[in-house]
Design a protein around this motif. Structure first.
Motif, PDB file in Angstrom:
ATOM      1  N   ARG A  58     -22.487 105.475  -9.484  1.00  0.00           N
ATOM      2  CA  ARG A  58     -21.574 105.657 -10.606  1.00  0.00           C
ATOM      3  C   ARG A  58     -20.917 107.028 -10.456  1.00  0.00           C
ATOM      4  O   ARG A  58     -21.596 108.031 -10.242  1.00  0.00           O
ATOM      5  N   PHE A  59     -19.601 107.040 -10.541  1.00  0.00           N
ATOM      6  CA  PHE A  59     -18.859 108.278 -10.457  1.00  0.00           C
ATOM      7  C   PHE A  59     -18.083 108.483 -11.752  1.00  0.00           C
ATOM      8  O   PHE A  59     -17.678 107.522 -12.415  1.00  0.00           O
ATOM      9  N   SER A  60     -17.867 109.725 -12.103  1.00  0.00           N
ATOM     10  CA  SER A  60     -17.030 110.023 -13.263  1.00  0.00           C
ATOM     11  C   SER A  60     -15.575 109.676 -12.940  1.00  0.00           C
ATOM     12  O   SER A  60     -15.123 109.849 -11.801  1.00  0.00           O
ATOM     13  N   ASP A  61     -14.858 109.194 -13.944  1.00  0.00           N
ATOM     14  CA  ASP A  61     -13.427 108.923 -13.752  1.00  0.00           C
ATOM     15  C   ASP A  61     -12.575 110.065 -14.302  1.00  0.00           C
ATOM     16  O   ASP A  61     -11.400 109.897 -14.612  1.00  0.00           O
ATOM     17  N   ARG A  62     -13.183 111.273 -14.401  1.00  0.00           N
ATOM     18  CA  ARG A  62     -12.508 112.435 -14.985  1.00  0.00           C
ATOM     19  C   ARG A  62     -11.195 112.766 -14.281  1.00  0.00           C
ATOM     20  O   ARG A  62     -10.255 113.274 -14.890  1.00  0.00           O
ATOM     21  N   GLY A 100     -15.128  99.343 -10.097  1.00  0.00           N
ATOM     22  CA  GLY A 100     -14.630  99.037 -11.431  1.00  0.00           C
ATOM     23  C   GLY A 100     -14.656 100.236 -12.353  1.00  0.00           C
ATOM     24  O   GLY A 100     -15.632 100.990 -12.386  1.00  0.00           O
ATOM     25  N   GLN A 101     -13.574 100.441 -13.088  1.00  0.00           N
ATOM     26  CA  GLN A 101     -13.473 101.539 -14.040  1.00  0.00           C
ATOM     27  C   GLN A 101     -13.783 101.036 -15.447  1.00  0.00           C
ATOM     28  O   GLN A 101     -13.186 100.066 -15.930  1.00  0.00           O
ATOM     29  N   ARG A 102     -14.742 101.722 -16.123  1.00  0.00           N
ATOM     30  CA  ARG A 102     -15.103 101.332 -17.478  1.00  0.00           C
ATOM     31  C   ARG A 102     -15.956 102.432 -18.112  1.00  0.00           C
ATOM     32  O   ARG A 102     -16.849 102.976 -17.456  1.00  0.00           O
ATOM     33  N   GLY A 103     -15.657 102.767 -19.353  1.00  0.00           N
ATOM     34  CA  GLY A 103     -16.494 103.697 -20.091  1.00  0.00           C
ATOM     35  C   GLY A 103     -16.601 105.071 -19.474  1.00  0.00           C
ATOM     36  O   GLY A 103     -17.670 105.692 -19.524  1.00  0.00           O
ATOM     37  N   GLY A 104     -15.502 105.573 -18.906  1.00  0.00           N
ATOM     38  CA  GLY A 104     -15.527 106.910 -18.313  1.00  0.00           C
ATOM     39  C   GLY A 104     -16.148 106.970 -16.945  1.00  0.00           C
ATOM     40  O   GLY A 104     -16.429 108.071 -16.451  1.00  0.00           O
ATOM     41  N   GLU A 105     -16.401 105.802 -16.329  1.00  0.00           N
ATOM     42  CA  GLU A 105     -17.048 105.759 -15.020  1.00  0.00           C
ATOM     43  C   GLU A 105     -16.265 104.890 -14.047  1.00  0.00           C
ATOM     44  O   GLU A 105     -15.526 103.981 -14.461  1.00  0.00           O
ATOM     45  N   ALA A 117     -16.448 105.370  -1.425  1.00  0.00           N
ATOM     46  CA  ALA A 117     -16.256 105.001  -2.830  1.00  0.00           C
ATOM     47  C   ALA A 117     -15.899 106.227  -3.666  1.00  0.00           C
ATOM     48  O   ALA A 117     -15.068 106.152  -4.582  1.00  0.00           O
ATOM     49  N   GLN A 118     -16.512 107.366  -3.359  1.00  0.00           N
ATOM     50  CA  GLN A 118     -16.214 108.591  -4.106  1.00  0.00           C
ATOM     51  C   GLN A 118     -14.770 109.037  -3.870  1.00  0.00           C
ATOM     52  O   GLN A 118     -14.127 109.567  -4.777  1.00  0.00           O
ATOM     53  N   ASN A 119     -14.257 108.796  -2.660  1.00  0.00           N
ATOM     54  CA  ASN A 119     -12.853 109.117  -2.396  1.00  0.00           C
ATOM     55  C   ASN A 119     -11.928 108.315  -3.308  1.00  0.00           C
ATOM     56  O   ASN A 119     -10.923 108.831  -3.813  1.00  0.00           O
ATOM     57  N   TYR A 120     -12.256 107.041  -3.478  1.00  0.00           N
ATOM     58  CA  TYR A 120     -11.459 106.187  -4.372  1.00  0.00           C
ATOM     59  C   TYR A 120     -11.506 106.740  -5.802  1.00  0.00           C
ATOM     60  O   TYR A 120     -10.480 106.831  -6.482  1.00  0.00           O
ATOM     61  N   ALA A 121     -12.695 107.137  -6.230  1.00  0.00           N
ATOM     62  CA  ALA A 121     -12.873 107.617  -7.606  1.00  0.00           C
ATOM     63  C   ALA A 121     -12.298 109.011  -7.822  1.00  0.00           C
ATOM     64  O   ALA A 121     -12.091 109.424  -8.967  1.00  0.00           O
ATOM     65  N   LEU A 122     -12.073 109.751  -6.735  1.00  0.00           N
ATOM     66  CA  LEU A 122     -11.601 111.138  -6.820  1.00  0.00           C
ATOM     67  C   LEU A 122     -12.555 112.006  -7.634  1.00  0.00           C
ATOM     68  O   LEU A 122     -12.127 112.923  -8.352  1.00  0.00           O
ATOM     69  N   ASP A 123     -13.846 111.733  -7.502  1.00  0.00           N
ATOM     70  CA  ASP A 123     -14.827 112.473  -8.288  1.00  0.00           C
ATOM     71  C   ASP A 123     -15.274 113.729  -7.532  1.00  0.00           C
ATOM     72  O   ASP A 123     -16.406 113.834  -7.045  1.00  0.00           O
TER      73      ASP A 123
END
Length: 756
Positions: A732-736, A669-674, A602-608
Motif C-alpha cells: 500500500r502506497f500513499s496517494d499524496r 487501485g486508488q482508494r481512500g488515500g492509498e 508499483a511505487q513508481n506508478y504511485a509516485l510515493d
C-alpha cells in the motif's frame, strides 16, 4: 549526465587521397531571438572531407547540423569529446554541390561563436607539422589490417591517428620499428569518447617504420582515415624506456587462450622499489600486470600505464622482505593474444610517485594553487581555461568535507587516501560535464573497511567543473554541492570495488546519495523521466541515462530496509559480482531482488516518494484495456520490466496473462488515500468500479542472465467473465503525490486491445 558522451554523426562515401590543410576557414556567427539559426554555405566537391567545429569564448552550448539542398539533415552533433559544450562534425558529401552548416543553441539558447571549416580530418596538428601519409584505407574480410611504411629520423615526434569513416569501427594502431619489433600500440585515443586510435612517440632510431591499422575485434570492415605525421609541438607521453635502474630480470613469452597468464617470482628486501614493465610485441595483446606479496595476496595492479598504449607498468616499494610474484595477464574479458616482453628492474623510490602522478593525468592551465580542509586538498588555478577563484575552491573543499561526513554517517566506509593522508580534488574545465571521478591506483586493501580485504579497491581522484557555464539553471553553489556529493560517492564506491559487474550500481547510488545528503540542491530528480518513459526495458539495461534515473529503486528499497541496505550492497561488492551483489543482501533481510523490483515498479506508478513533487513526468502507460465480454491484448516486456495498462472496463472481469516469459499481473487501485497493489498472478478478477482509478501492471519476473543482458518476452492478456477470487493487497502506497498517468497516442501504444 555528469560526464559528456561523444555523438558525432556523418555521411560519407569512399574518398581519394588528399593532403590535410593545416589552416582553417574561420567564420563568426551568432544565434539570437531574431536569428535562432545561423547558416553557413559549403561548396563541396566529390570525395572532399571537411571538419566543422564551433568555438565560443562564452561557452555557448552549440548544436551543429549539415543539411543538403532539400533541408534534409545529413549530420549532427551537440557536444564532442574534448570540446566541452562545442560541436564538431566530420563530413564527406554523398555528391558534389552546396550544403549548409546550421548552428543553433542547445535548448533554445542564444550566444556568439565561430565556425571553423577545416579541409580534411582535423587531428589537432600544429602549423609546423609535416604530414607523411594521410589517406582513406579499407579493412575487409580478406584484409583485416592495413600497413604503411614511413621513414622517421631520430628525435622526430611521430603523431599517428585513425578516424573511422564507416560508423562502428573500433580501430587499433601498431607501430613497428626498423627491426620489426612492436614499439607502440593504441586502442582508444586518450582524448576519450571515441573508438579512434592515436600514437604519439619520440623516435629514438632513424629508419623505416611500419604503421599497422586494424580493428579491436579483428573482424570490423569499412573505411578509416589513417594519418601519419611528425609534429615538433605535440605533447609526448611519459617515456618509460628512460627510467634508470638496475635490470634484474627479462622475460619473453606468449599469452593466449591456452596460457592466459604467466607468473615470475622475484625476491625483494623491505624498502627496495621494483619496476615491472610489460610490453606487447605482437598480436592484439592488452597486457595487465599484477604483483602478489609474500602472503600470496595482491598488492599492486596496472592495466594501461598512461602513455597512450595498452602496455602496463607497476612501481612498488616492498613493505617487507620476501618472495613476491609478478603475474603477467591479459585484460579481463579480452581474447587478445600475442607475444610480450617483461622487464624487472630495481629503481629509485621516487618512480612510485612519478607513475602515480602520471595515472592522475590532470593538468591545469596555469600555476597550480591549493587549499586544504581536514581531509581534502583542492587544486585550482587562476589562469587559462581552467581558471576559477580561491573562493570557488574553498566552496568546493567545504562541500566535499561536508558530504564526506554525511556519507560516512550513513554507514559508508571512508575511501582510500593518498600517501599524504588526503583526498585529491581538482577544479578544471571539464568540458561539457559537471564533474567526474576516476580510479587511479588499485590498492586492494582499504584500511577503513575493518578486517575485510578487498580484491579491487582503488584510490581515485575527483574533478569538478570550474564555472558550470551552460551546465544547468541552478546556481553555482547548488551545482557544487550536488556534484561534490555525487562524484565523492564514486570515490567511496571505488574504495569497495572499482570493477563491479553490476555497473548500474555506480551511477544509481551516486544519484541516490544526492537526495539523501544535499536536500534541495540535488539534481537526481532531473533523471527520473528517462526511466519512467521506458518501464518495459530490462532493469539494469545499459540504455543511456537509466542508471542515473533508476536511483528510485534504491530509495524504494531504503523505504523498507533503511539506508544501511544500500551500504550493504557495496559491502557485498567486495567479494561478489553482478546480480548477487544486491540479491544476497536482500535475501538476508527476508526479501529478494525480484520482490524489490516489483515493489519499486508499483511505487513508481504511485509516485510515493518525498521528492515526487519535483519529478517531471509520470510513468509511461502502454495502453488501455476496455470493452465488455472477452477481449485480448498483447505486448512485449524485458526482464524485470513492466507495462502499465489503464483499465476502462464496464464491469468486473477476469484477466489472465499467457506468453513465453514469466509474466505476472498486479492491480493498481486508488482508494481512500492509498494506491493498493493487489497480486493477480497469472489470472485474477478485477472490479474497476470499486476504485477511483485502476490500472494493471504486467511484469516480466525473470531475472536477466547477467546485468544489462536484455531479451524481452511476448505476452497476451485475455479478458473473460469474472470469477470469485478477490486477493488482498501486497503493498500500500500513499496517494499524496499521485497523478493519473497520461495515455500515449494510439499509434505509439505497445499494447493493443480489441474484441476477440
Amino acid at each position: 549526465m555528469r560526464f559528456g558522451v561523444l555523438s558525432v554523426v556523418f555521411a560519407c562515401a569512399a574518398a581519394p587521397v588528399f593532403a590535410q590543410d593545416t589552416g582553417g576557414d574561420v567564420r563568426p556567427g551568432e544565434v539570437s531571438a531574431e536569428q535562432p539559426r545561423a547558416d553557413f554555405e559549403l561548396d563541396l566537391s566529390e570525395g572532399q572531407m571537411v571538419t566543422l567545429t564551433t568555438r565560443s569564448d562564452t561557452n555557448f552550448d552549440t548544436v551543429l547540423q549539415v543539411l543538403d539542398a532539400n533541408g534534409r539533415v545529413l549530420a549532427e552533433n551537440d557536444d564532442y569529446a574534448g570540446g566541452g559544450l562545442q560541436s564538431q562534425v566530420i563530413f564527406q558529401p554523398p555528391a558534389p554541390g552546396f550544403y549548409t552548416a546550421a548552428v543553433t543553441g542547445y535548448g533554445g539558447g542564444f550566444g556568439s561563436f565561430e565556425l571553423d571549416v577545416h579541409e580534411g580530418v582535423d587531428f589537432g596538428l600544429s602549423g609546423e607539422a609535416d604530414i607523411l601519409f594521410q589517406e582513406v584505407v579499407s579493412l575487409a574480410n580478406g584484409s583485416p589490417t592495413q600497413s604503411v611504411r614511413v621513414n622517421f629520423s631520430a628525435g622526430d615526434i611521430a603523431v599517428i591517428n585513425t578516424f573511422a569513416i564507416t560508423p562502428g569501427i573500433d580501430t587499433t594502431l601498431e607501430l613497428r620499428g626498423p627491426n620489426g619489433a612492436v614499439i607502440a600500440q593504441n586502442d582508444d585515443s586518450q582524448e576519450g569518447g571515441t573508438l579512434d586510435s592515436q600514437i604519439i612517440l619520440e623516435i629514438s632510431e632513424s629508419g623505416q617504420y611500419a604503421v599497422i591499422a586494424g580493428s579491436y575485434s579483428g573482424s570490423d570492415t569499412g573505411d578509416l582515415m589513417l594519418s601519419v605525421a611528425t609534429d615538433p609541438n605535440a605533447d609526448v607521453p611519459y617515456d618509460f624506456s628512460a627510467i634508470g635502474g638496475e635490470e634484474i630480470a627479462r622475460y619473453t613469452g606468449t599469452i593466449d587462450d591456452t596460457q592466459p597468464s604467466r607468473e615470475y617470482p622475484v625476491t625483494l628486501t623491505a624498502g627496495q622499489t621494483l619496476l615491472a614493465l610489460a610490453d606487447a610485441t605482437s598480436g592484439e595483446l592488452d597486457t595487465v600486470l599484477r604483483i602478489l606479496g609474500p602472503d600470496g595476496q595482491p598488492v599492486a595492479l596496472n592495466d594501461d600505464r598512461g602513455d597512450g598504449s595498452l602496455n602496463s607498468a607497476i612501481a612498488l616499494t616492498a613493505s617487507e622482505t620476501g618472495e613476491y610474484t609478478v603475474s603477467m595477464e591479459r585484460y579481463r574479458g579480452s581474447n587478445g593474444s600475442g607475444e610480450f616482453s617483461l622487464v624487472l628492474s630495481l629503481v629509485d623510490a621516487v618512480i612510485v610517485d612519478e607513475l602515480r602522478t602520471l595515472r592522475e593525468n590532470i593538468n591545469l592551465s596555469g600555476e597550480v594553487r591549493t587549499i586544504r580542509t581536514e581531509d581534502f586538498i583542492v587544486h585550482y588555478t587562476l589562469e587559462g581555461v581552467d581558471a576559477s577563484s580561491e573562493a570557488y575552491a574553498l566552496e568546493v573543499g567545504a562541500s566535499l568535507q561536508e558530504n564526506l561526513d554525511a556519507q560516512v554517517a550513513i554507514g559508508f566506509a571512508e575511501p582510500i587516501r593518498d600517501s599524504d593522508g588526503y583526498y585529491r580534488a581538482f577544479v578544471s574545465n571539464v568540458g561539457g560535464a559537471l564533474g567526474f571521478a576516476r580510479p587511479v591506483e588499485t590498492v586492494f586493501d582499504n584500511p577503513f573497511t575493518g578486517d575485510v580485504r578487498e580484491e579491487m579497491a582503488s584510490r581515485a581522484v575527483f574533478v569538478i567543473d570550474n564555472d558550470f557555464v551552460g551546465l544547468g539553471d541552478a546556481g553555482a553553489s547548488s551545482l557544487i554541492r550536488a556534484t561534490a556529493t555525487h562524484e565523492l560517492n564514486h570515490i567511496v564506491q571505488y574504495g569497495y570495488d572499482a570493477i563491479e559487474e553490476l555497473d548500474w550500481l555506480y551511477e544509481s547510488t551516486a544519484s541516490w546519495i544526492e537526495t539523501v545528503t544535499v536536500g534541495e540542491d540535488q539534481d537526481a530528480t532531473d533523471y527520473v523521466a528517462a526511466d519512467f518513459s521506458r518501464p518495459g526495458r530490462c532493469w539494469s539495461t545499459p540504455d543511456e541515462g537509466l542508471d542515473y534515473g533508476q536511483w528510485t529503486l534504491l530509495q524504494s528499497i531504503a523505504d523498507v530496509h533503511g539506508n544501511r541496505m544500500v551500504v550493504r550492497f557495496w559491502e557485498n561488492a567486495v567479494h561478489m559480482d553482478g546480480l548477487e551483489t544486491m540479491d544476497a543482501a536482500l535475501r538476508d533481510a527476508g526479501s529478494d531482488l525480484t520482490e524489490a523490483v516489483t515493489r519499486w515498479r508499483a511505487q513508481n506508478y504511485a509516485l510515493d516518494y518525498d521528492l515526487a513533487p519535483v519529478f517531471t513526468s509520470t510513468v509511461e502507460m502502454s495502453g488501455t484495456l476496455s470493452g465488455t465480454g472477452s477481449g485480448r491484448a498483447k505486448g512485449r516486456i524485458e526482464e524485470l520490466g513492466v507495462n502499465y495498462l489503464a483499465l476502462d472496463l464496464d464491469g468486473p472481469a477476469t484477466l489472465s496473462v499467457t506468453g513465453t516469459g514469466e509474466m505476472a499481473m498486479f492491480l493498481l487501485g486508488q482508494r481512500g488515500g492509498e494506491i493498493q497493489v493487489i497480486p493477480l498472478g497469472q489470472s485474477g478478477t478485477v472490479e474497476p468500479g470499486q476504485w477511483e482509478t485502476a490500472s494493471l501492471m504486467v511484469i516480466n519476473t525473470a531475472l536477466p542472465p547477467s546485468p544489462g543482458v536484455c531479451t524481452g518476452e511476448n505476452y497476451q492478456i485475455n479478458i473473460t467473465e469474472p470469477g470469485d477470487d478477490r486477493p488482498g493487497a501486497s503493498y500500500r502506497f500513499s496517494d499524496r503525490h499521485f497523478i493519473v498517468p497520461g495515455e500515449d497516442d494510439e499509434e505509439e501504444q505497445a499494447v493493443e486491445a480489441a474484441p476477440e
